[in-house]
Design an enzyme around this catalytic site. Structure first.
Site, short mmCIF file in Angstrom:
data_model
loop_
_atom_site.label_atom_id
_atom_site.label_comp_id
_atom_site.label_asym_id
_atom_site.label_seq_id
_atom_site.Cartn_x
_atom_site.Cartn_y
_atom_site.Cartn_z
N GLN A 1 0.83 -1.20 0.00
CA GLN A 1 0.00 0.00 0.00
C GLN A 1 0.87 1.27 0.00
OE1 GLN A 1 -2.98 -0.27 2.99
NE2 GLN A 1 -4.31 1.23 2.02
N GLU B 1 -4.10 6.78 2.87
CA GLU B 1 -3.87 8.20 2.64
C GLU B 1 -2.47 8.64 3.08
OE1 GLU B 1 -7.01 7.33 2.86
OE2 GLU B 1 -7.98 8.64 1.39
#
Lengths: 735, 68
Positions: free
Chosen positions: A630, A696
């Site tokens: 990620q 994020e």
């Protein structure tokens, strides 16, 4: 009923005990340092083989008997009124089964939906679109942000101003902070519109039952329940009469939250035709119409005192979300660095361009770029090492520790003082700080099922945006049940399962893992009640580990997990769990920092990122392999934002001129640098798993770090993203 | 007592409003400068009345307002 639990929260050298009240049936939160068997160990994606072999079924792969293919006619004009739509020729084309005029009579951007058809093949549907005659009354338009602000500019919304309301925030007195500063800087920074570029475009397959009161939709979505509820409202159906399925999802990045236009078009066509209809958007429509990250212009002023402490931070920002709002970028200025005097001002400018939609950390990559490059410009002016400047102005102890870890891993001291090279290719380094808030929300429920054959399923109505949700849910359940991960199957992506929230805002892992753990704990209790009489023990005296259920005080008295399952009276037993509201934790924010090294060819202006070191905290890491993946994705997306991506609009025609994967530049495999990721362990509490999100925070600082490295390499700041060769060469001209 | 999210049009959509508070309220952040909005009816960030949609303007004073 509830109970009190004391948690040891924080990180090495900075811990505190926090006593929280949790429901009686909530598993005791994993403590910091607690030895876990599968959580925290790298595990490959449980659905990796399905993806690698092409067996994974995405929406695009759904084929139903009698299914039609839908296509959408879009306006070529950026601003127009529709005087008339003549559908008759399309309706009479052989093989066309349904034709719709969509309601909007005013077009506000080139690419807006006008009409739709469903036909027996996608080619025929495309032919039918060409037969639809639309009588447009074209209107003046504006796609340039500066031009849109002029008094004489064409209005996007009737007589309303193109300049949206101003958002301001202020603490202290910035004017005074600048007045007392030993050094000040003032500069303007710009960023371009970035589109989401989901590899799987938006799309849906919709099917009504014969009575027209049951709707099933397979779609590419970040929120199956959000889509279900939206479709239920739109078609005036009870939510339970709508089923939404998303087995696999090829990216969303914020653009696929609810029922999007093509889903509703697919369902309307299906209802009209009486058979299932598939609508998958072509790449051009994906670029033009499904969302984007707004552009920005940010005028920044900073002041520092003689000790290198910030005395003033000010940003006056504007950006355009096309026909949408949401172009703010000032949030990083408010919280990343400590300063007594901060003022922000943000305005959204409406233009006749495709609408913005949420995109990975909305506003933050733009704001971090401007803030961090301004920090470097100030550090240079004040003669302070850039990392030291950040240390002095950050009061976040987590980030302070992460700076040190990152600096060591990156070799900051050596690289920052190394010569930039005598040749045309200059080397530079940069560092930027990250921040996000990702503690998760209550709402999700989970079901855990043990079958007589000893296998276990967990079912959650969540979806995998690509981050490995199936894998981490299986790991959490396996941990609680004392099983290897491959004994647990995760079933997700169907509203027939229990409710979960959309996958966005870094909320999936911290929202879903606690519900799964609770469900697994409840299932374990049921299995203990089966095992206890056989082991001549009380259920409370048992534990589950290594595939066995044992008496805790006498581990030799044990039963294999599978043997216990054989005593299930029916075919299976199941239990539910819920995600309870957050308890008190260590911090609700995440820090993080990224270091970047670049090479800049001063003859061609080409920038190459060679190395990135990322240090992030995300509470407890369930699967380091998934988590690193990620972070890699966040960094690569940041490199795209920094160097390549730019939605270009033709100001004369009002259309996007690069709506292809060829012309819209993205990082390719040769642009991938060496990436080293370190997770800084912070026991955050808040839930029974202590997990925080990562999507994020892994992205917000990436472009900023690259921009700072380019500045270091060439000695001149490139204040506009993307840092294309022409901009780099222009900056060199001013170095 | 009226529900807090009832002051927003039932057709107003934004990312945060797909989540709910522990009390079941849709989460709106009217002061957010980064929130994007759409109207479920039009599928675009413009209401049936032709005006932009957002949490500050999609109230009962608009003719297209629908109670949650």
């Amino acid at each position: 009923m509830s109970r009190r639990v004391t948690l040891d929260l924080g990180f090495a050298g900075n811990t505190r005990d926090v006593t929280v009240v949790i429901p009686d049936d909530e598993p005791t939160p994993w403590q910091w340092g607690e030895r876990l068997s599968v959580v925290g160990k790298p595990a490959p994606r449980v659905d990796g083989p399905l993806k690698a072999t092409g067996a994974a079924r995405y929406t695009y792969d759904i084929e139903l008997p009698g299914m039609l293919y839908g296509a959408i006619l879009r306006s070529p004009w950026p601003h127009a009124r529709i005087r008339n739509i003549d559908l008759s020729a399309a309706e009479h084309l052989d093989g066309v089964r349904a034709v719709l005029a969509l309601e909007d009579r005013e077009i506000r951007f080139a690419g807006q939906e006008v009409a739709a058809v469903a036909a027996v093949s996608s080619d025929l549907a495309a032919d039918a679109l060409k037969l639809i005659k639309v009588d447009y009354e074209t209107m003046p338009f504006v796609v340039d942000m500066d031009a849109a602000m002029a008094d004489s500019a064409p209005r996007v919304f009737g007589s309303g101003s193109n300049v949206g309301r101003t958002s301001t925030s202020s603490v202290g007195n910035v004017a005074r902070g600048l007045e007392v500063a030993a050094n000040t800087i003032e500069a303007a920074y710009t960023t371009a519109v970035q589109t989401h570029v989901c590899l799987e475009t938006h799309g849906a397959v919709a099917s009504f039952n014969a009575a027209g009161d049951q709707l099933t939709v397979w779609c590419s979505t970040q929120g199956i329940f959000s889509v279900r509820d939206d479709l239920a409202v739109y078609f005036s159906l009870p939510p339970n009469n709508v089923r939404v399925v998303c087995e696999f999802l090829g990216g969303g990045f914020g653009s696929k939250f609810g029922a999007t236009p093509e889903m509703i078009v697919a369902a309307r066509l299906a209802r009209a035709a009486g058979v299932p209809v598939k609508v998958m958007l072509p790449r051009g429509d994906e670029h033009r119409s499904t969302g984007n990250r707004p552009n920005s212009e940010q005028k920044v002023r900073l002041g520092v005192d003689r000790d290198g402490k910030l005395t003033a931070i000010e940003v006056v920002a504007r950006g355009s979300g096309g026909i949408n709002g949401g172009a703010g970028s000032a949030d990083p200025f408010k919280s990343v660095y400590r300063c007594a005097n901060i003022r922000t001002e943000e305005r959204n400018i409406y233009t006749n361009a495709g609408p913005a939609s949420p995109m990975r950390a909305p506003g933050w990559p733009q704001g971090c770029f401007a803030l961090e490059l301004a920090m470097d410009e100030m550090a240079r002016k004040a003669g302070i090492d850039r990392l030291e400047f950040r240390r002095r102005n950050s009061d976040n102890p987590v980030r302070a520790a992460e700076y040190e870890i990152g600096a060591r891993a990156f070799g900051w001291a050596e690289k920052n003082s190394a010569p930039k090279s005598d040749g045309a290719v200059k080397r530079g380094v940069g560092v930027a700080s990250a921040e996000w808030h990702a503690v998760g929300v209550s709402g999700p429920e989970a079901q855990a099922i043990a079958h007589r054959d000893g296998s276990v399923e967990v079912r959650v109505g969540t979806q995998d945006i690509g981050t490995g949700t199936r894998t981490i849910l299986a790991i959490v359940a396996a941990e609680e049940l004392g099983l290897p991960v491959d004994r647990v199957k995760s079933e997700i992506g169907d509203t027939r399962f229990l409710f979960s929230v959309p996958s966005g805002g870094s909320l999936s892992a911290p929202s879903n893992t606690p519900a799964v753990r609770q469900a697994a704990a409840h299932l374990k209790d049921k299995l203990f009640r089966i095992a206890a009489p056989i082991l001549s023990a009380e259920p409370g005296d048992l534990e589950a580990s290594d595939g066995f259920i044992r008496v805790r005080t006498n581990p030799s008295r044990s039963l294999a997990f599978a043997d216990v399952c054989k005593r299930i009276p029916g075919d299976s037993i199941s239990a539910q769990g819920e995600r309870v509201p957050n308890y008190e934790g260590f911090r609700t924010d995440q820090a993080g920092c990224q270091f970047a090294e670049v090479e800049v060819d001063t003859e061609t202006g080409i920038v190459r990122v060679t190395h990135v070191v990322a240090v992030h905290d995300a509470g407890r890491i369930i699967d380091p392999l998934m988590a690193r993946s990620q972070v890699n994705g966040g960094i690569l997306m940041g490199i795209g934002f920094a160097l390549f991506e730019d939605r270009r609009m033709d100001p004369q025609l009002g259309i996007m001129v690069n709506p292809t994967m060829d012309d819209y530049k993205l990082p390719g495999s040769l642009d991938v640098p060496r990436i080293d990721v370190t997770f800084f362990e912070v026991a955050n509490g808040i839930t029974n798993t202590g997990v925080m999100g990562l999507g994020e925070v892994a992205h917000v600082a990436s472009a900023a770090a690259v921009a700072c490295a380019v500045y270091d390499a060439i000695g001149a700041p490139v204040r506009s993203l993307p840092m294309t060769p022409d901009r780099v060469l222009a900056a060199l001209g001013h170095a | 007592m009226p529900r807090l999210s009832a002051r927003f049009c039932a057709l107003l959509r934004t990312k945060t409003a797909y989540y709910r508070t522990p009390d079941g309220e849709r989460i709106f952040k009217p002061d957010s400068s980064t929130a994007c909005y759409t109207c479920l009816k039009t599928q675009r960030p413009v209401g049936p009345d032709g005006r932009p949609v957002d949490a500050q303007s999609c109230g009962t004073d608009r003719g297209c307002f629908e109670q949650e």
